[in-house]
Design a protein around this motif. Structure first.
Motif, mmCIF file in Angstrom:
data_model
loop_
_atom_site.group_PDB
_atom_site.id
_atom_site.type_symbol
_atom_site.label_atom_id
_atom_site.label_comp_id
_atom_site.label_asym_id
_atom_site.label_seq_id
_atom_site.Cartn_x
_atom_site.Cartn_y
_atom_site.Cartn_z
ATOM 1 N N ASP A 181 3.270 4.891 1.669
ATOM 2 C CA ASP A 181 4.525 4.142 1.553
ATOM 3 C C ASP A 181 4.534 2.914 2.456
ATOM 4 O O ASP A 181 5.563 2.548 3.020
ATOM 5 C CB ASP A 181 5.710 5.052 1.897
ATOM 6 N N GLY A 182 3.395 2.277 2.609
ATOM 7 C CA GLY A 182 3.292 1.125 3.492
ATOM 8 C C GLY A 182 2.148 1.330 4.468
ATOM 9 O O GLY A 182 1.276 2.179 4.256
ATOM 10 N N ASP A 189 3.269 3.010 11.110
ATOM 11 C CA ASP A 189 4.545 2.356 10.830
ATOM 12 C C ASP A 189 4.766 1.177 11.787
ATOM 13 O O ASP A 189 4.581 1.325 13.004
ATOM 14 C CB ASP A 189 5.685 3.365 10.988
#
Length: 424
Positions: free
Chosen positions: A323-324, A328
């Motif tokens: 998701d990316g 993060d």
């Protein structure tokens, strides 16, 4: 106060020798020499004495010890000369304490019965335990409420700013600021506490404790030879921070040099940031391992970046995940890493702390963050501002104490801490 011993040789002073002889002749004098030799053996046992004098103060690049007691003081002295007198007395006491000796001529038990001892005595049977004592000056030493109290305002460093109130800060006045700071680190908690206790006693009438913090279990390593420790969240902390072996980086990111003439007293020194960071332990302990690693950006077991490798593998912030990016951009690792802070580096000496509970069954525990920078305006404030707003870890933390201090360079034999400032 003066010491019975030559700091380097452990000799008896003439006064002590004559006193011993007068009390009962050469036999007692020999006994005194024997007793002093025992003290000398205690100080030198296992090579656990860190030199007090040097170009830089000890307790910065010194291998991080296991225990810490840090205290900030508010000056009550009314004159410049009284402040100088305090700094001289502190320097003399610190020379003895770090060498493993009692303070003063008579120490903890050799003085008059009707007078307080010169040393409180709780460290008499303990080794020096690598004790270091590091001193710093707060902005309010120079100017307070617009007043130049001690005639040093002209030498206030530009980088010794009032730290901004960062997003989410819940600072307590009684845990922040101060005119002076003393950081005592040792491998024995009683040795560190003994040092601060005695400096506070010596300061009576000239300064009083504003706040203090005891720490255990270092949360950073200052040497490549030390393993990276873990914080109370169970993760390794400070992997990318400066190490003593990196001379070029220390010169660039740690030690002050080449400043304007009015600030030349600080050349060879640095800046210390302290932050008391309470961790919401109970909330964290109910968080899944997946979420914990996402928040930190590293694996819990090895401390490796989530992009792979070992603890010291450079993180790949562009590696894709489901998701990316796999790491993060809002993770603690990403926001604190030098790659995202203009290459700025810091030297950390933080400690875990636990101060009981808050009465609601929650631990008052966390990290007492201590870090050193060449310039907090460029090396700390931008990083902390970004982390305070965006770090995924923010919901698990609350900053309750804060301070910034200018740390003078090291002390030469016969000198005193801050001499360059007060004699500028």
């Amino acid at each position: 106060m003066t010491s019975d011993a030559d700091p380097g040789k452990g000799r008896l002073s003439r006064r002590s020798l004559f006193t011993a002889a007068g009390a009962g002749g050469l036999g007692l004098a020999a006994g005194a020499v024997g007793a002093f030799a025992l003290g000398k053996d205690r100080a030198e046992a296992a090579g656990d004495v860190v030199p007090f004098h040097g170009a830089h103060q000890a307790g910065i690049t010194t291998d991080a010890q296991d225990r810490m007691h840090t205290a900030a003081f508010d000056l009550t002295a009314s004159t410049r000369q009284s402040v100088i007198s305090l700094l001289r007395d502190w320097t003399e006491a610190a020379e003895s304490l770090t060498a493993g000796r009692d303070i003063g001529e008579t120490g903890a038990s050799g003085g008059a019965y009707d007078a307080p001892p010169e040393d409180t005595g709780e460290a008499q049977d303990l080794h020096a335990a690598h004790l270091t004592i590091t001193f710093g000056f707060g902005r309010t030493l120079f100017v307070k409420d617009g007043v130049d109290r001690y005639g040093v305002a002209a030498h206030l460093p530009e980088a010794l700013i009032d730290l901004p109130l960062f997003s989410g800060d819940a600072l307590e006045e009684g845990r922040s600021g101060g005119d002076l700071i003393v950081q005592a680190c040792a491998d024995d908690p009683q040795v560190a506490v003994h040092a601060v206790r005695n400096l506070a006693r010596i300061a009576f009438g000239r300064a009083r404790v504003r706040w203090s913090q005891i720490g255990f279990g270092r949360t950073a390593s200052t040497s490549a030879e030390q393993k990276t420790p873990r914080n109370l969240f169970g993760f390794k902390d400070g992997t990318s921070n400066l190490k003593v072996q990196e001379d070029d980086l220390l010169a660039e990111h740690l030690w002050v040099s080449g400043g304007p003439a009015a600030e030349s007293w600080l050349n060879g020194g640095t800046y210390m940031v302290v932050r008391r960071i309470r961790m919401h332990i109970e909330t964290w302990d109910r968080t899944t391992l997946r979420e914990q690693e996402l928040v930190v950006g590293r694996t819990k077991r090895e401390g490796a970046p989530l992009s792979g490798g070992t603890e010291f593998t450079a993180p790949d912030f562009s590696m894709p995940g489901r998701d990316g990016p796999l790491i993060d951009p809002a993770s603690h690792l990403a926001l604190a890493h030098p790659d995202h802070n203009g290459g700025a580096r810091m030297l950390r000496r933080g400690y875990n702390y636990t101060d009981g509970s808050d009465g609601l069954g929650r631990l008052d525990a966390g990290q007492f963050f201590i870090a050193y920078f060449v310039d907090p305006r460029t090396h700390y404030v931008p990083m902390q501002s970004a982390m305070a707003k965006n770090d995924l870890m923010v919901e698990y933390l609350r900053h309750t104490g804060s301070g910034l201090f200018a740390v003078p360079p090291g002390i030469t034999p016969g000198g005193y801490i801050g001499q360059g400032l007060f004699e500028a």
